[in-house]
Write an enzyme that holds these catalytic residues in place. Sequence first.
Site, PDB file in Angstrom:
ATOM      1  N   ASP A  96      21.935 -52.728  64.373  1.00 41.11           N
ATOM      2  CA  ASP A  96      20.789 -53.288  63.659  1.00 41.11           C
ATOM      3  C   ASP A  96      21.298 -54.317  62.643  1.00 41.11           C
ATOM      4  O   ASP A  96      22.020 -53.958  61.706  1.00 41.11           O
ATOM      5  CB  ASP A  96      20.089 -52.124  62.946  1.00 41.11           C
ATOM      6  CG  ASP A  96      18.620 -52.369  62.719  1.00 41.11           C
ATOM      7  OD1 ASP A  96      18.270 -53.534  62.446  1.00 41.11           O
ATOM      8  OD2 ASP A  96      17.840 -51.411  62.798  1.00 41.11           O
ATOM      9  N   HIS A 320      11.126 -46.015  63.116  1.00 41.10           N
ATOM     10  CA  HIS A 320      11.361 -45.369  61.820  1.00 41.10           C
ATOM     11  C   HIS A 320      10.419 -45.857  60.724  1.00 41.10           C
ATOM     12  O   HIS A 320      10.536 -45.432  59.585  1.00 41.10           O
ATOM     13  CB  HIS A 320      12.810 -45.633  61.413  1.00 41.10           C
ATOM     14  CG  HIS A 320      13.074 -47.096  61.223  1.00 41.10           C
ATOM     15  ND1 HIS A 320      13.077 -47.995  62.272  1.00 41.10           N
ATOM     16  CD2 HIS A 320      13.284 -47.831  60.101  1.00 41.10           C
ATOM     17  CE1 HIS A 320      13.306 -49.205  61.794  1.00 41.10           C
ATOM     18  NE2 HIS A 320      13.428 -49.135  60.490  1.00 41.10           N
TER      19      HIS A 320
HETATM   20  C1  GLC Z   1      12.203 -53.715  58.814  1.00 37.21           C
HETATM   21  C2  GLC Z   1      12.777 -52.329  58.937  1.00 37.21           C
HETATM   22  C3  GLC Z   1      12.347 -51.521  57.754  1.00 37.21           C
HETATM   23  C4  GLC Z   1      12.901 -52.172  56.508  1.00 37.21           C
HETATM   24  C5  GLC Z   1      12.510 -53.655  56.445  1.00 37.21           C
HETATM   25  C6  GLC Z   1      13.346 -54.382  55.438  1.00 37.21           C
HETATM   26  O1  GLC Z   1      10.825 -53.726  58.849  1.00 37.21           O
HETATM   27  O2  GLC Z   1      12.385 -51.757  60.148  1.00 37.21           O
HETATM   28  O3  GLC Z   1      12.744 -50.185  57.825  1.00 37.21           O
HETATM   29  O4  GLC Z   1      12.421 -51.525  55.372  1.00 37.21           O
HETATM   30  O5  GLC Z   1      12.698 -54.316  57.653  1.00 37.21           O
HETATM   31  O6  GLC Z   1      14.669 -54.507  55.878  1.00 37.21           O
END
Ligand code: GLC
Length: 573
Positions: A96, A320
């Site tokens: 990620d 998540h």
């Molecule tokens: C994306 C992620 C999330 C995070 C956000 C900022 O939406 O999936 O969990 O809080 O980006 O990085």
Amino acid sequence: MTEFRDKVVYQIYPKSFKDSNKDGFGDLQGVIEKLDYLQELGIDYIWITPVFPSPQKDNGYDVADYCAIDPRFGTMADMEELIRESGRRGIGLMLDMVFNHTSTAHEWFQRAMAGEKEYQDYYIFKEGAPDRAPTNWQSKFGGSAWEYVPQLGKWYLHLFDVTQADLNWENPRVREALKKVILFWKKKGIRGFRFDVVNLISKPEIYEDDHEGDGRRFYSDGPHIHEYLKELTRDTGIEELVTVGEMSSTRLEACARYSNPQERELSMCFHFHHLKVDYRDGDKWALMEPDRRALKKLFEQWQTGMQSQGGWSALFWCNHDQPRIVSRFGDEGRYWKESAKMLAASIHLMRGTPYIYQGEELGMTNAHYSRVEQYRDVESLNYYMILLGQGKTKEEALAILAARSRDNSRTPMQWSSETYGGFSEKEPWIAVPDSYQKINAAAQRYDDSSIFSFYKKLIALRREKAVISQGSIAFLAPDNADVLAYRRQWEGEELVVLNNLTAEETTVTAEPAWTAYRKILGNYEDIAAGAERQERPAGQADKVTGSRPDRMGERMAEGRIVLRPYETVVLEK
Ligand code: GLC
């Protein structure tokens, strides 16, 4: 390359997947322990959410170093072992990449704060009076998107938490530094990347107040986004891997372009319109029953739009950041199993690459927390205060969190009915929902009628029938808002997928030809039920064959089919 089309991705939130060292916090060795389970499920890729050094203000999406492993999760040797062990089981690992922002604990930001001009240019710093932010933009986690730094006399932009400072992609040095990160991991054998909120990286030239919204229209799918993605892909060679961009408040035309192979940007996109049909007036924190008519319309629009414009979608209900789908669009009670299976089939058989979020294959439900102390997520805790500030009672605010909190999906994976759901021997960092006694992997793994077995069948079916990964899609039953129905076609093959989205019986108009079609999958009278149930060697997927006489012909009367509550039926020509 488009060979990701017949693959299935499994998302792991490592903090909540499996704790191997008894500290109540999931880790990489825990993931390695469970690889056989994943191989049995039949998935092709694991997307693991960030495990890099991080203050964990946003559970790892606040990265302090992109090329190292946070000791809480393990070591670089553990990561190498995970890459190797997954590879041995035919599973590729996807990392990620959080490239819209870094943690303020990142060395670059620290040097910027220490006054180094070069590093200030890595971020979006703006001069301004201490009492007036450069624009009125709002952070996605609530409050202003700007933070004032007195010692510099400047504000910096943070579209998310105040500890997540947005990177300045206009600066070529930033782009070069991020490419190096990709190359570092590619060399280690990483097979793909998920790019976090990647359509937010290109900010506008002029920063102005938004009088219509929170600012997102100025930076979502921003002015140079396609250029940046093309450059990143070209200079890192990630075209040969699988890549998926998370697109926030995006447009169909933009997504089609990001994922059209001719554009050489990304393999596919996550887009979220279908997961906002229970937001009242678009507000996540205002509860509403899901609008099924809107859901159906959005699927049709996005699926057929992406198809005609040559794009490719990631198919998903859960991740998540989302509450559990069975609690949200299904039924946790009487039709728990049926609705979980229907939701699975309805999404997996559309046009795109399916993603399964840990526990979804078990029908895991929302957390049902009743006290604010049980929540951990920064967004939930911020909004709890915001909701109280708006005059909501504590009970009202807690009811909203119970439905909407991201923690609903972040509870520990329910492996067994043992203490803490078999996730850990120590009290986990976030509470295990009571449902673990009933809903867990041990109870489902060898039960052919389980939700787990149904996911296995869906994955096996994708391998067996090219029409699922390659076929065109057209939507059916336009007159019935309770039914999500579509037809897939490819080189003479055809599938018809009918899904009753409700707890009531409903009827769909059947085409005369369907009487001769064969039912190959369903959640009532599952075809494999009663038929042979063999223990297969790990890694070998269930073969789905029509081992039972199909009863569709009998059920079709006067050109109509009655669908039972949450029924899913897959017919093959
Ligand atoms: C994306 C992620 C999330 C995070 C956000 C900022 O939406 O999936 O969990 O809080 O980006 O990085």
